[in-house]
Scaffold this motif. Structure first.
Motif, PDB file in Angstrom:
ATOM      1  N   ILE A   1       1.207  -1.712  -0.433  1.00 40.64           N
ATOM      2  CA  ILE A   1       0.531   0.174   0.246  1.00 40.64           C
ATOM      3  C   ILE A   1       0.751   1.634  -0.311  1.00 40.64           C
ATOM      4  N   GLU A   2       1.995   1.503   0.909  1.00 38.23           N
ATOM      5  CA  GLU A   2       2.772   2.621   0.546  1.00 38.23           C
ATOM      6  C   GLU A   2       3.384   2.809  -0.434  1.00 38.23           C
ATOM      7  N   LEU A   3       4.064   1.088  -1.477  1.00 31.92           N
ATOM      8  CA  LEU A   3       4.800   1.380  -2.544  1.00 31.92           C
ATOM      9  C   LEU A   3       3.670   2.558  -3.319  1.00 31.92           C
ATOM     10  N   GLY A   4       2.341   2.028  -3.065  1.00 38.26           N
ATOM     11  CA  GLY A   4       1.548   2.609  -4.818  1.00 38.26           C
ATOM     12  C   GLY A   4       1.239   3.766  -3.489  1.00 38.26           C
ATOM     13  N   GLN A   5       1.254   4.162  -3.161  1.00 36.82           N
ATOM     14  CA  GLN A   5       1.100   5.579  -2.729  1.00 36.82           C
ATOM     15  C   GLN A   5       1.965   6.757  -2.980  1.00 36.82           C
ATOM     16  N   LEU A   6       3.313   5.713  -2.456  1.00 36.75           N
ATOM     17  CA  LEU A   6       5.038   6.432  -3.399  1.00 36.75           C
ATOM     18  C   LEU A   6       5.060   6.954  -4.593  1.00 36.75           C
ATOM     19  N   HIS A   7       4.387   5.950  -4.832  1.00 36.26           N
ATOM     20  CA  HIS A   7       4.157   6.040  -6.486  1.00 36.26           C
ATOM     21  C   HIS A   7       3.392   7.397  -7.433  1.00 36.26           C
ATOM     22  N   LYS A   8       2.076   7.483  -6.830  1.00 44.17           N
ATOM     23  CA  LYS A   8       0.855   8.078  -6.537  1.00 44.17           C
ATOM     24  C   LYS A   8       1.453   9.458  -6.673  1.00 44.17           C
ATOM     25  N   GLU A   9       2.617   9.989  -5.211  1.00 42.33           N
ATOM     26  CA  GLU A   9       3.374  10.958  -4.928  1.00 42.33           C
ATOM     27  C   GLU A   9       4.223  11.172  -6.351  1.00 42.33           C
ATOM     28  N   LEU A  10       5.270  10.289  -7.030  1.00 41.54           N
ATOM     29  CA  LEU A  10       6.371  10.338  -8.045  1.00 41.54           C
ATOM     30  C   LEU A  10       5.195  10.710  -9.287  1.00 41.54           C
ATOM     31  N   GLN A  11       4.161  10.765  -9.779  1.00 44.11           N
ATOM     32  CA  GLN A  11       3.654  10.991 -10.518  1.00 44.11           C
ATOM     33  C   GLN A  11       3.214  12.322 -10.222  1.00 44.11           C
ATOM     34  N   GLN A  12       3.190  13.314  -9.257  1.00 44.65           N
ATOM     35  CA  GLN A  12       3.578  14.362  -8.674  1.00 44.65           C
ATOM     36  C   GLN A  12       4.771  15.214  -9.580  1.00 44.65           C
ATOM     37  N   LEU A  13       5.591  14.268  -8.704  1.00 49.59           N
ATOM     38  CA  LEU A  13       6.910  15.160  -9.020  1.00 49.59           C
ATOM     39  C   LEU A  13       7.856  14.398 -10.833  1.00 49.59           C
ATOM     40  N   LEU A  14       7.270  13.295 -11.038  1.00 50.84           N
ATOM     41  CA  LEU A  14       7.808  13.223 -12.909  1.00 50.84           C
ATOM     42  C   LEU A  14       6.879  13.310 -13.934  1.00 50.84           C
ATOM     43  N   PRO A  15       6.751  14.533 -13.670  1.00 51.14           N
ATOM     44  CA  PRO A  15       5.317  14.730 -15.035  1.00 51.14           C
ATOM     45  C   PRO A  15       5.285  14.196 -16.129  1.00 51.14           C
ATOM     46  N   ASN A  16       6.746  13.627 -17.338  1.00 50.80           N
ATOM     47  CA  ASN A  16       6.579  12.554 -18.011  1.00 50.80           C
ATOM     48  C   ASN A  16       6.148  10.774 -17.322  1.00 50.80           C
ATOM     49  N   LEU A  17       6.193  10.654 -16.032  1.00 51.92           N
ATOM     50  CA  LEU A  17       6.026   9.582 -15.393  1.00 51.92           C
ATOM     51  C   LEU A  17       5.185   8.732 -16.094  1.00 51.92           C
ATOM     52  N   GLU A  18       5.274   7.308 -17.353  1.00 51.18           N
ATOM     53  CA  GLU A  18       4.366   6.919 -17.767  1.00 51.18           C
ATOM     54  C   GLU A  18       4.445   5.259 -17.653  1.00 51.18           C
ATOM     55  N   VAL A  19       5.661   4.752 -17.296  1.00 43.87           N
ATOM     56  CA  VAL A  19       6.138   3.225 -17.671  1.00 43.87           C
ATOM     57  C   VAL A  19       6.091   2.699 -16.065  1.00 43.87           C
ATOM     58  N   PHE A  20       5.449   1.794 -15.351  1.00 42.87           N
ATOM     59  CA  PHE A  20       4.757   1.255 -14.094  1.00 42.87           C
ATOM     60  C   PHE A  20       5.341   0.178 -14.471  1.00 42.87           C
ATOM     61  N   GLY A  21       6.134  -0.997 -13.385  1.00 43.96           N
ATOM     62  CA  GLY A  21       6.735  -1.604 -12.828  1.00 43.96           C
ATOM     63  C   GLY A  21       7.295  -1.787 -11.503  1.00 43.96           C
ATOM     64  N   GLY A  22       8.062  -3.372 -11.776  1.00 44.89           N
ATOM     65  CA  GLY A  22       8.872  -3.303 -10.688  1.00 44.89           C
ATOM     66  C   GLY A  22      10.170  -4.344 -10.767  1.00 44.89           C
ATOM     67  N   CYS A  23      11.233  -4.540  -9.921  1.00 48.89           N
ATOM     68  CA  CYS A  23      11.563  -5.234  -9.418  1.00 48.89           C
ATOM     69  C   CYS A  23      12.168  -6.016  -7.977  1.00 48.89           C
ATOM     70  N   CYS A  24      13.523  -6.243  -7.901  1.00 45.39           N
ATOM     71  CA  CYS A  24      13.527  -7.231  -6.986  1.00 45.39           C
ATOM     72  C   CYS A  24      12.312  -7.549  -6.087  1.00 45.39           C
ATOM     73  N   GLY A  25      12.280  -8.069  -5.475  1.00 42.24           N
ATOM     74  CA  GLY A  25      10.860  -8.378  -4.183  1.00 42.24           C
ATOM     75  C   GLY A  25       9.769  -7.998  -4.270  1.00 42.24           C
ATOM     76  N   THR A  26       9.048  -7.806  -6.308  1.00 38.17           N
ATOM     77  CA  THR A  26       7.798  -7.561  -6.339  1.00 38.17           C
ATOM     78  C   THR A  26       7.510  -8.218  -7.084  1.00 38.17           C
ATOM     79  N   ASP A  27       5.682  -8.580  -7.552  1.00 36.57           N
ATOM     80  CA  ASP A  27       5.389  -9.509  -7.898  1.00 36.57           C
ATOM     81  C   ASP A  27       3.765  -9.348  -8.636  1.00 36.57           C
ATOM     82  N   ALA A  28       3.210  -9.600  -9.316  1.00 37.77           N
ATOM     83  CA  ALA A  28       1.747  -8.625  -9.963  1.00 37.77           C
ATOM     84  C   ALA A  28       0.648  -8.343  -8.584  1.00 37.77           C
ATOM     85  N   SER A  29       0.955  -8.254  -7.664  1.00 31.65           N
ATOM     86  CA  SER A  29       0.194  -7.797  -6.449  1.00 31.65           C
ATOM     87  C   SER A  29       1.065  -6.763  -5.735  1.00 31.65           C
TER      88      SER A  29
END
Length: 307
Positions: free
Chosen positions: A267-295
């Motif tokens: 949930i925190e990861l999702g919230q942080l990405h929402k904040e990052l959308q405000q910081l990065l005006p051209n952000l549009e590609v979202f995925g994960g790295c170590c420890g992440t899965d589809a959830s």
């Protein structure tokens, strides 16, 4: 019925950690590409991608199919028993598998792209033996050539730890006239493992190649490691278009020694990405790295603006 694609584009998560910890598949040298030739495990690999493609279908986003070739270069290939001929063959096989999945989903996802993934020559967490840009161009040319011949939509260099190796990959892609994306890994202080800053990395490569990279990404770092660097940052941050964050807040050294998977706080990861959308005006590609899965990617989709 095919959905109209939104500006948001999804990609997959932490392939290797997912396979190791969630599917109990041993990956020698952290390499996933040999699974392509294992009849018992290739279905697991395909289903891994389908889980993310279903998320894109559900959310009406685009999708980037990143080939499982992060370790499929000359040095790691040799360690795994692949000579140059067989390395070319398995890189081509990886793209064919991604193209098959693209065909499977093209009627229900409007924008599916195939990317040939390139990893670092050495370790993804530290700089051991560095190459200059010319050496890096020559070294990574094998994969770039195979990907070009296989007609990928782009090549993506993931977990770059220093500028010159990334620059060499860009020069190879430019020579072959193929779009390229560069993704840097960052330490707890927001700098590359080499000590170079993200700003230095982006501006140096753009100046040397006339802005050739399609865009830049950050991967293998938790948002808390680099968010503060983006506050008040100048126009260079507008070149960052994608994120593949780690689930865990731990350092690379801590993750390297971990025997259990740290899935972090989704949930925190999702919230942080929402904040990052405000910081990065051209952000549009979202995925994960170590420890992440589809959830984890679902949690990100639940929080960000998908328009």
């Amino acid at each position: 019925m095919k959905q109209k694609t939104k500006n948001t584009i999804l990609t997959d998560g932490g392939l290797e950690t997912d396979l190791i910890f969630n599917h109990q598949i041993e990956l020698e040298h952290f390499a996933a590409f040999p699974l392509l030739e294992n009849t018992d495990q290739v279905q697991t690999l395909e289903n891994y991608y389908r889980e993310y493609l279903e998320l894109a279908k559900l959310n009406g986003t685009g999708f980037i199919l990143e080939s499982p070739t992060w370790r499929a270069n000359l040095d790691w290939g040799k360690a795994l028993g692949y000579d140059e001929k067989n390395l070319k063959r398995v890189n081509k096989l990886a793209i064919q598998k991604m193209q098959q999945l693209k065909q499977e989903y093209k009627t229900c996802i409007e924008n599916v792209m195939v990317s040939g993934q390139i990893g670092p020559r050495g370790d993804g967490y530290r700089v051991e033996t560095a190459m200059d840009a010319a050496e890096a161009q020559a070294y990574h040319n094998l994969q770039v050539q195979v990907f070009m011949a296989a007609k990928v939509d782009m090549v993506t260099a993931i977990t770059m730890t220093y500028i010159d190796e990334a620059l060499g990959i860009v020069e190879s892609a430019k020579m072959h006239k193929i779009p390229v994306v560069i993704s840097f890994t960052l330490e707890l202080d927001g700098s590359l493992p080499s000590g170079e800053t993200l700003e230095q990395a982006i501006t140096t490569i753009d100046e040397a190649t006339e802005n050739y990279p399609k865009y830049y990404m950050i991967n293998c770092a938790h948002p808390t490691h680099f968010m503060y660097l983006l506050e008040g940052a100048k126009c260079w941050k507008n070149r960052i278009q994608g994120l593949r964050a780690n689930a865990s807040c731990k350092s690379h050294a801590e993750l390297d020694e971990s025997t259990e998977l740290d899935v972090g706080n989704k949930i925190e990861l999702g919230q942080l990405h929402k904040e990052l959308q405000q910081l990065l005006p051209n952000l549009e590609v979202f995925g994960g790295c170590c420890g992440t899965d589809a959830s984890h990617i679902k949690a990100i989709c639940d929080h960000i603006s998908l328009v």
